[in-house]
Each structure stands twice: as C-alpha cells, then as structure tokens.
Design an enzyme around this catalytic site. Sequence first.
Site, PDB file in Angstrom:
ATOM      1  N   THR A 144       0.832  -1.202   0.000  1.00 54.64           N
ATOM      2  CA  THR A 144       0.000   0.000   0.000  1.00 54.64           C
ATOM      3  C   THR A 144       0.871   1.258   0.000  1.00 54.64           C
ATOM      4  O   THR A 144       1.971   1.266   0.576  1.00 54.64           O
ATOM      5  CB  THR A 144      -0.949   0.025   1.226  1.00 54.64           C
ATOM      6  OG1 THR A 144      -1.252   1.371   1.559  1.00 54.64           O
ATOM      7  CG2 THR A 144      -0.348  -0.617   2.450  1.00 54.64           C
ATOM      8  N   SER A 179      -0.820   3.072  10.706  1.00 51.83           N
ATOM      9  CA  SER A 179      -1.695   2.140  11.450  1.00 51.83           C
ATOM     10  C   SER A 179      -0.949   0.818  11.586  1.00 51.83           C
ATOM     11  O   SER A 179       0.051   0.577  10.892  1.00 51.83           O
ATOM     12  CB  SER A 179      -3.011   1.900  10.705  1.00 51.83           C
ATOM     13  OG  SER A 179      -2.808   0.997   9.628  1.00 51.83           O
ATOM     14  N   TYR A 181      -2.140  -2.072  10.634  1.00 52.42           N
ATOM     15  CA  TYR A 181      -2.304  -2.749   9.338  1.00 52.42           C
ATOM     16  C   TYR A 181      -1.206  -2.316   8.365  1.00 52.42           C
ATOM     17  O   TYR A 181      -0.542  -3.153   7.745  1.00 52.42           O
ATOM     18  CB  TYR A 181      -3.693  -2.435   8.752  1.00 52.42           C
ATOM     19  CG  TYR A 181      -3.714  -2.459   7.248  1.00 52.42           C
ATOM     20  CD1 TYR A 181      -3.599  -3.657   6.544  1.00 52.42           C
ATOM     21  CD2 TYR A 181      -3.810  -1.274   6.496  1.00 52.42           C
ATOM     22  CE1 TYR A 181      -3.581  -3.686   5.154  1.00 52.42           C
ATOM     23  CE2 TYR A 181      -3.800  -1.290   5.116  1.00 52.42           C
ATOM     24  CZ  TYR A 181      -3.678  -2.496   4.452  1.00 52.42           C
ATOM     25  OH  TYR A 181      -3.642  -2.521   3.081  1.00 52.42           O
ATOM     26  N   HIS A 182      -1.016  -0.996   8.227  1.00 57.76           N
ATOM     27  CA  HIS A 182       0.007  -0.517   7.283  1.00 57.76           C
ATOM     28  C   HIS A 182       1.398  -0.977   7.711  1.00 57.76           C
ATOM     29  O   HIS A 182       2.262  -1.232   6.871  1.00 57.76           O
ATOM     30  CB  HIS A 182      -0.039   1.012   7.172  1.00 57.76           C
ATOM     31  CG  HIS A 182      -1.263   1.518   6.464  1.00 57.76           C
ATOM     32  ND1 HIS A 182      -2.372   1.978   7.128  1.00 57.76           N
ATOM     33  CD2 HIS A 182      -1.561   1.620   5.141  1.00 57.76           C
ATOM     34  CE1 HIS A 182      -3.304   2.354   6.249  1.00 57.76           C
ATOM     35  NE2 HIS A 182      -2.836   2.140   5.037  1.00 57.76           N
ATOM     36  N   LYS A 185       2.185  -4.279   6.364  1.00 62.14           N
ATOM     37  CA  LYS A 185       2.564  -4.226   4.946  1.00 62.14           C
ATOM     38  C   LYS A 185       4.058  -3.892   4.803  1.00 62.14           C
ATOM     39  O   LYS A 185       4.738  -4.399   3.916  1.00 62.14           O
ATOM     40  CB  LYS A 185       1.733  -3.182   4.200  1.00 62.14           C
ATOM     41  CG  LYS A 185       0.253  -3.436   4.201  1.00 62.14           C
ATOM     42  CD  LYS A 185      -0.086  -4.753   3.551  1.00 62.14           C
ATOM     43  CE  LYS A 185      -1.119  -4.653   2.488  1.00 62.14           C
ATOM     44  NZ  LYS A 185      -1.562  -5.976   1.994  1.00 62.14           N
TER      45      LYS A 185
HETATM   46  N1  LIG Z   1      -9.015  -2.087  -1.571  1.00 62.51           N
HETATM   47  C1  LIG Z   1      -8.089  -1.125  -1.512  1.00 62.51           C
HETATM   48  O1  LIG Z   1      -8.398   0.059  -1.679  1.00 62.51           O
HETATM   49  C2  LIG Z   1      -6.642  -1.487  -1.257  1.00 62.51           C
HETATM   50  C3  LIG Z   1      -5.681  -0.452  -1.317  1.00 62.51           C
HETATM   51  C4  LIG Z   1      -4.330  -0.782  -1.100  1.00 62.51           C
HETATM   52  C5  LIG Z   1      -3.972  -2.098  -0.837  1.00 62.51           C
HETATM   53  N2  LIG Z   1      -4.927  -3.078  -0.787  1.00 62.51           N
HETATM   54  C6  LIG Z   1      -4.490  -4.446  -0.511  1.00 62.51           C
HETATM   55  O2  LIG Z   1      -5.028  -5.313  -1.493  1.00 62.51           O
HETATM   56  C7  LIG Z   1      -5.354  -6.571  -0.908  1.00 62.51           C
HETATM   57  C8  LIG Z   1      -6.799  -6.917  -1.207  1.00 62.51           C
HETATM   58  O3  LIG Z   1      -7.647  -5.910  -0.669  1.00 62.51           O
HETATM   59  P1  LIG Z   1      -9.213  -6.001  -0.787  1.00 62.51           P
HETATM   60  O4  LIG Z   1      -9.741  -4.612  -0.685  1.00 62.51           O
HETATM   61  O5  LIG Z   1      -9.575  -6.836  -1.965  1.00 62.51           O
HETATM   62  O6  LIG Z   1      -9.577  -6.750   0.566  1.00 62.51           O
HETATM   63  P2  LIG Z   1     -10.643  -7.924   0.829  1.00 62.51           P
HETATM   64  O7  LIG Z   1     -10.721  -8.113   2.281  1.00 62.51           O
HETATM   65  O8  LIG Z   1     -11.884  -7.663   0.084  1.00 62.51           O
HETATM   66  O9  LIG Z   1      -9.897  -9.172   0.173  1.00 62.51           O
HETATM   67  C9  LIG Z   1      -8.898  -9.904   0.834  1.00 62.51           C
HETATM   68  C10 LIG Z   1      -9.326 -11.361   0.769  1.00 62.51           C
HETATM   69  O10 LIG Z   1      -8.297 -12.165   1.373  1.00 62.51           O
HETATM   70  C11 LIG Z   1      -8.928 -13.169   2.120  1.00 62.51           C
HETATM   71  N3  LIG Z   1      -7.995 -13.651   3.146  1.00 62.51           N
HETATM   72  C12 LIG Z   1      -7.435 -12.952   4.148  1.00 62.51           C
HETATM   73  N4  LIG Z   1      -6.658 -13.744   4.908  1.00 62.51           N
HETATM   74  C13 LIG Z   1      -6.723 -14.984   4.361  1.00 62.51           C
HETATM   75  C14 LIG Z   1      -6.144 -16.231   4.695  1.00 62.51           C
HETATM   76  N5  LIG Z   1      -5.398 -16.389   5.783  1.00 62.51           N
HETATM   77  N6  LIG Z   1      -6.403 -17.307   3.900  1.00 62.51           N
HETATM   78  C15 LIG Z   1      -7.205 -17.173   2.797  1.00 62.51           C
HETATM   79  N7  LIG Z   1      -7.791 -16.016   2.447  1.00 62.51           N
HETATM   80  C16 LIG Z   1      -7.552 -14.923   3.214  1.00 62.51           C
HETATM   81  C17 LIG Z   1     -10.164 -12.501   2.715  1.00 62.51           C
HETATM   82  O11 LIG Z   1     -11.167 -13.418   3.101  1.00 62.51           O
HETATM   83  C18 LIG Z   1     -10.613 -11.611   1.555  1.00 62.51           C
HETATM   84  O12 LIG Z   1     -11.570 -12.238   0.729  1.00 62.51           O
HETATM   85  C19 LIG Z   1      -5.048  -6.455   0.577  1.00 62.51           C
HETATM   86  O13 LIG Z   1      -3.790  -7.012   0.836  1.00 62.51           O
HETATM   87  C20 LIG Z   1      -5.030  -4.974   0.812  1.00 62.51           C
HETATM   88  O14 LIG Z   1      -4.183  -4.668   1.869  1.00 62.51           O
HETATM   89  C21 LIG Z   1      -6.247  -2.791  -0.984  1.00 62.51           C
END
Ligand SMILES: NC(=O)c1ccc[n+]([C@@H]2O[C@H](COP(=O)([O-])OP(=O)(O)OC[C@H]3O[C@@H](n4cnc5c(N)ncnc54)[C@H](O)[C@@H]3O)[C@@H](O)[C@H]2O)c1
Length: 383
Positions: A144, A179, A181-182, A185
């Site tokens: 991120t 945070s 979370y960050h 990452k």
């Molecule tokens: N959505 C955004 O705006 C955004 C921005 C920057 C970074 N990200 C990163 O992109 C990635 C996806 O984000 P998202 O918005 O799709 O989130 P999301 O929560 O919708 O998707 C993540 C998926 O991973 C699955 N998951 C988590 N831990 C797991 C495990 N141990 N085993 C199997 N499955 C697991 C969850 O059930 C979920 O379906 C994340 O790593 C997030 O940090 C997202």
Amino acid sequence: MRVLIMGGDGYLGWPTAMHLADAGHDVLVCDNYLRRTLARQLDVEPLVDPPNLVQRAAAWREQGGKPIEVAIGDLAEWGFVEDLFARATPQAIVHYAEQPSAPYSMLDRRAAALTLHNNLGVTLNLIHAVHRFCPGSHIVKLGTMGEYGTPNIDIEEGWIDVDHKGRRDRFLFPRQAGSLYHTTKIMDTDLLWFYVRVWNLCVTDLMQGPVYGVETEESARDADRLSPHLSYDEIFGTVLNRFVVQAVAGIPLTIYGSGGQTRGYLDLRDTIQCIRLVVEQPPAPGELRILNQFVETFSVRDLAQRVQTVARRLGLAAEVAHVPNPRKEKEEHYYNPASTGLLDLGLKPHRLSDDGIARMIELVRRHHERIEPSRIVRNVRWD
Ligand SMILES: NC(=O)c1ccc[n+]([C@@H]2O[C@H](COP(=O)([O-])OP(=O)(O)OC[C@H]3O[C@@H](n4cnc5c(N)ncnc54)[C@H](O)[C@@H]3O)[C@@H](O)[C@H]2O)c1
C-alpha cells in the site's frame, strides 16, 4: 500462465480473477472468507454482498467465461498451503490475502494480533511455498502507498539513493506507516526483500492507493452475481465508496478533521489492468520490483466536494460534515509520489469522472434499502 490468486473472494481478488481468465490465463482462486467472517462479527456486512466463490465461479462459466478453479482454505496454515502449491505449481501468484483494514487493526489487541499473524503468516507461507514448489514463479504482492506515510519529500518508486559522507548506496524508500495494518505491509516488504536477496525470488511489490468503484467489463456481464462486495462502513469501506453511500442515504459525508489528507487513488478497472500488466511482464529473478499503483491524488476534501457536486445534480442534499479526526495523521501535508512504472508497462488509466461518480450513485440507489447508517461511523480511535 497458471496464476494463483490468494484472497480471490475479495473486493480486488474476484475482479482480477475474471480479468486474468478473460485474458486467457488459467486461474485458481483461494480464500478462507476471513473478510466475510470479520464483517459478520462486527455487523458491517457490505451493501452488495456477492454469492460465495463457488457460486460466482459457476455464474462466470454460465456467462461463457474461461473456468476459474476455487480452493477454500486458510493460507496462514502451512499444511493447506503445501497441498495447494504441490498441486497447482503456479507460474504467478497474486497475493491479496490479508486483513486489509487500518481501523480493524486498531480496534483492540485481539484485532491487532489477528492482523499481524494473518498478514505476515500468509506472506511467509507464500515465500516458503514458492521456494519449495515453484522457485522460478513470480510473486505479485499487494502493498500500500500507506507504507510510505506522508514524508515532507517526494516519494520515489520503492527505492532511494542516499549520499552519505561521500559514499552512495540504494535503500528501500523510508517507510513510516500510520496504522498497525500498514505496519504489517511494511513488514511484508521487508520479508520479501530479505528472501529476494537470499533465495533469488522474483517479486513485484505494488504500493497501491485506495481503490474505488465496483464495475468492470467482466462483472457487467452479470452484475448481480459477478460484482465484488461493496463495503461502505468505517471498517472495510474505502473513502469514495463510503461518501457515495452517505450521499444516497441522506447523511452528511464525514470528513476527518480539515480533510487535507492527500492520497493516490485508482479505479478498480485500473487495479485489474495493473495486475495483468505486471503478471505478463515479470521482473528478473533476484529482483524486488516496486511500483506505485495509483492514478491521481486527491485530498479527502476534494473527494467529498466531487461527490457533493454530482450528487446535488442528481437531486441529493449531500451535506458535508467535518468531524474530529479519530486517527493520528497529518491533516495538511506535502504529498508528491512518483508513479511512472506502471505507465511504462502499458497502463491506460481511467481518471475519476463525474459520469463515473454518477454511475456509482445510481448503483447504490438500486440497493439503498440495504444501507444501515449505524455501520458507517464506528468511531475507531487511534488513541
Ligand atoms: N481495496 C483497496 O483500496 C486497497 C488499497 C491498497 C492495498 N490493498 C491491498 O489489497 C489486498 C486486497 O484488498 P481487498 O480490498 O480486496 O480486501 P478484501 O478483504 O476484500 O480481500 C482480501 C481477501 O483475502 C482473504 N484472506 C485474508 N486472509 C486470508 C487467509 N489467511 N487465507 C485465505 N484467504 C484470506 C479474505 O477473506 C478476503 O476475501 C489487501 O492485501 C489490501 O491490503 C487494498
């Protein structure tokens, strides 16, 4: 290519799966429904709550899509990961499978521990599985832009050259997250960088900004069954999606503090495009390629104003309210991040348009009876 998408049930994972399958790749998605479970526990289920992965993969096939294989299991458990990789031997792995919410990670000790163990556990398992079962394959990791924080200097793409006492070297660009979370990452990036150096892994780490939108070319083929979840709550909803829901619900768009917090944003259609470009053009073994994945920067104030203008044109009141900032962050700051790497790989970006905001408003209006205002503000405070 055989591509494994970890976190394939997610907001980004499922649209990526369809997009890569449509481009001709053999796609396997894996998820343990962690996000669905946490959302249920906290009573913050999304506005659009899609069918489970197996049902969605079936709906995709009905629409003539190339089959997407589904595996349900916990990627933080080594036994499951070992079996999966031994069977699938992917050539590229897209790693989305993390607890992705900053407010969730700041709820309490239990939530912080879950975030830390889950996110680092999955990344470590992935690294060891690649080393053992498919050493030449390409890891595409979602990081991120929040890893960099908001430094008072230009943000480079991953690396910085430092001149110090007459000598020069290249380092990871300084990271200072806002945070827990960050911070996980940042730790992921450090883990990957370590194993790239010792095991010659081939890795792309994408510093992504907040994503908005739910529509993609592929999901439009059957919007009810193929769209990703649209979360609008303070825990799992990203800011623009949340503002649109607030406008439709007739509650003020809540800006934390002065609203000068500036970040790099992108459309969901650009996220999936970036992933395809990166998967199809891997770096050399032994390289950690870091790309800043966003299209344009906005302050929270700018975004609220953009939504307000379009919403008012559509007959909504869309008031804006400044509320005390529950987070610990700079509200006015310098922000100038580089982002040329993905353009060089061929990204054709979509910019935020009034028409796009209007389409999001119309979509949310179709589901307005499901909006639960108590989900929007949960007052998760950083202190
Ligand atoms: N959505 C955004 O705006 C955004 C921005 C920057 C970074 N990200 C990163 O992109 C990635 C996806 O984000 P998202 O918005 O799709 O989130 P999301 O929560 O919708 O998707 C993540 C998926 O991973 C699955 N998951 C988590 N831990 C797991 C495990 N141990 N085993 C199997 N499955 C697991 C969850 O059930 C979920 O379906 C994340 O790593 C997030 O940090 C997202």
